[in-house]
Design a protein around this motif. Sequence first.
Motif, PDB file in Angstrom:
ATOM      1  N   ASP A 110       0.867  -1.176   0.000  1.00  0.00           N
ATOM      2  CA  ASP A 110       0.000   0.000   0.000  1.00  0.00           C
ATOM      3  C   ASP A 110       0.902   1.224   0.000  1.00  0.00           C
ATOM      4  O   ASP A 110       1.427   1.629   1.031  1.00  0.00           O
ATOM      5  CB  ASP A 110      -0.903  -0.009   1.233  1.00  0.00           C
ATOM      6  N   PHE A 111       1.101   1.793  -1.184  1.00  0.00           N
ATOM      7  CA  PHE A 111       2.007   2.934  -1.327  1.00  0.00           C
ATOM      8  C   PHE A 111       1.325   4.266  -1.023  1.00  0.00           C
ATOM      9  O   PHE A 111       1.948   5.318  -1.109  1.00  0.00           O
ATOM     10  CB  PHE A 111       2.585   2.976  -2.742  1.00  0.00           C
ATOM     11  N   LYS A 112       0.035   4.210  -0.655  1.00  0.00           N
ATOM     12  CA  LYS A 112      -0.690   5.441  -0.355  1.00  0.00           C
ATOM     13  C   LYS A 112      -0.829   5.648   1.152  1.00  0.00           C
ATOM     14  O   LYS A 112      -0.483   6.714   1.678  1.00  0.00           O
ATOM     15  CB  LYS A 112      -2.074   5.418  -1.007  1.00  0.00           C
ATOM     16  N   ASN A 113      -1.321   4.647   1.845  1.00  0.00           N
ATOM     17  CA  ASN A 113      -1.617   4.792   3.267  1.00  0.00           C
ATOM     18  C   ASN A 113      -0.590   4.114   4.177  1.00  0.00           C
ATOM     19  O   ASN A 113      -0.687   4.225   5.401  1.00  0.00           O
ATOM     20  CB  ASN A 113      -3.004   4.210   3.570  1.00  0.00           C
ATOM     21  N   TRP A 114       0.357   3.423   3.591  1.00  0.00           N
ATOM     22  CA  TRP A 114       1.298   2.634   4.380  1.00  0.00           C
ATOM     23  C   TRP A 114       2.741   2.976   3.999  1.00  0.00           C
ATOM     24  O   TRP A 114       3.652   2.202   4.192  1.00  0.00           O
ATOM     25  CB  TRP A 114       1.024   1.144   4.160  1.00  0.00           C
ATOM     26  N   TRP A 115       2.966   4.158   3.445  1.00  0.00           N
ATOM     27  CA  TRP A 115       4.257   4.571   2.898  1.00  0.00           C
ATOM     28  C   TRP A 115       5.331   4.623   3.997  1.00  0.00           C
ATOM     29  O   TRP A 115       5.371   5.531   4.804  1.00  0.00           O
ATOM     30  CB  TRP A 115       4.101   5.921   2.226  1.00  0.00           C
ATOM     31  N   GLY A 116       6.171   3.603   4.028  1.00  0.00           N
ATOM     32  CA  GLY A 116       7.262   3.563   4.986  1.00  0.00           C
ATOM     33  C   GLY A 116       6.905   3.032   6.358  1.00  0.00           C
ATOM     34  O   GLY A 116       7.763   2.978   7.248  1.00  0.00           O
ATOM     35  N   LYS A 117       5.651   2.616   6.562  1.00  0.00           N
ATOM     36  CA  LYS A 117       5.218   2.231   7.908  1.00  0.00           C
ATOM     37  C   LYS A 117       5.773   0.883   8.355  1.00  0.00           C
ATOM     38  O   LYS A 117       6.018   0.665   9.538  1.00  0.00           O
ATOM     39  CB  LYS A 117       3.685   2.196   7.975  1.00  0.00           C
ATOM     40  N   GLY A 118       5.983  -0.055   7.424  1.00  0.00           N
ATOM     41  CA  GLY A 118       6.447  -1.382   7.809  1.00  0.00           C
ATOM     42  C   GLY A 118       5.369  -2.161   8.529  1.00  0.00           C
ATOM     43  O   GLY A 118       4.181  -1.853   8.428  1.00  0.00           O
ATOM     44  N   GLY A 119       5.788  -3.209   9.258  1.00  0.00           N
ATOM     45  CA  GLY A 119       4.827  -3.988  10.018  1.00  0.00           C
ATOM     46  C   GLY A 119       4.610  -5.390   9.493  1.00  0.00           C
ATOM     47  O   GLY A 119       4.051  -6.239  10.190  1.00  0.00           O
ATOM     48  N   HIS A 120       5.069  -5.656   8.264  1.00  0.00           N
ATOM     49  CA  HIS A 120       4.895  -6.993   7.688  1.00  0.00           C
ATOM     50  C   HIS A 120       5.909  -7.962   8.296  1.00  0.00           C
ATOM     51  O   HIS A 120       7.080  -7.638   8.461  1.00  0.00           O
ATOM     52  CB  HIS A 120       5.069  -6.923   6.174  1.00  0.00           C
ATOM     53  N   GLU A 121       5.462  -9.175   8.619  1.00  0.00           N
ATOM     54  CA  GLU A 121       6.369 -10.193   9.141  1.00  0.00           C
ATOM     55  C   GLU A 121       6.959 -10.983   7.986  1.00  0.00           C
ATOM     56  O   GLU A 121       6.231 -11.534   7.157  1.00  0.00           O
ATOM     57  CB  GLU A 121       5.637 -11.145  10.082  1.00  0.00           C
ATOM     58  N   MET A 122       8.281 -11.028   7.919  1.00  0.00           N
ATOM     59  CA  MET A 122       8.964 -11.777   6.876  1.00  0.00           C
ATOM     60  C   MET A 122       9.622 -12.999   7.497  1.00  0.00           C
ATOM     61  O   MET A 122      10.253 -12.918   8.548  1.00  0.00           O
ATOM     62  CB  MET A 122      10.010 -10.895   6.189  1.00  0.00           C
TER      63      MET A 122
END
Length: 291
Positions: A204-216
């Motif tokens: 989500d390049f609009k509302n999640w720009w740089g926020k992170g949070g995804h588990e890899m």
Amino acid sequence: MVLRFRNIPGAAQLIAVLAAWCAFATGAVAETLVERGSYLVNAVMVCDGCHTPRGPAGLDMERHLAGGAIMWDTPAYTVWGSNITPDRDTGIGAWSTEDIKRLLTTGVRPNGVSVAPQMPYGFYKILTPEDAAAIAAYLKSIKPVTHEMPLPVYKAAAYPVPLPGAERSIGDTVPQDPIQRGFYLASLAHCMECHSRKPDGVQDFKNWWGKGGHEMKGPFGSVIVPNISSHKEKGVGAWSDAELKRVLTEGIGRDGRVLKQPMARQRYFSRMTEQDLDAIVAWVRTIPPIE
């Protein structure tokens, strides 16, 4: 006064010496297309991450870019990083320069088949024509390695989410403005491929720009992608320029923690020029704060 060298013995040699001295004095160094391509592939884009085999000791650099060991199995595709050495039978040795450039910027193979967006061609659309040609020149120059990879399996159409500001080439030359240059380099490093990915894995390049949070998850274990926005508590807004450069070039966070893969890219980013590192830091500063 105008100096005229036309009839002076050894004038050509004198001019050559003066030109070389001036280049040395100003720090100017001629960079070939292959050298530029090597810099992009091995310092900025980190192509090893997907395209070089891994063994017990890590990346097998004797088979540099001969095909990765990690499989991505999704509802839309099952793929591995392909062999991109110039081996004619198992790599891309039969591809033309235009074929390579087309794949980089459109994701389309010479046979007309689109690759999975695991290959971040959506970020590479921003490439200048010369940089795209440089990458192709470098890939054609490296050692061919015979290494047959499993064929990709495409189960459904899958396309990358357009990266705002990188939908097309940035122009004929790499920008000198630090922020624009930083955005260009960060796009090639596909930073927001992970740092703008929501916990459910959707970008989500609009509302999640740089926020992170995804588990890899991977051979490295499990990591949560950090917030790199300018938020002073949740992001990196309180970090100094030196701390930001340290995490890029040494893989050490502000609190002293050592980064894990896939962000442990210091062996690559440490090869970047000071100008480019400064540009990336300048761009990171522009990411709006987000919790």
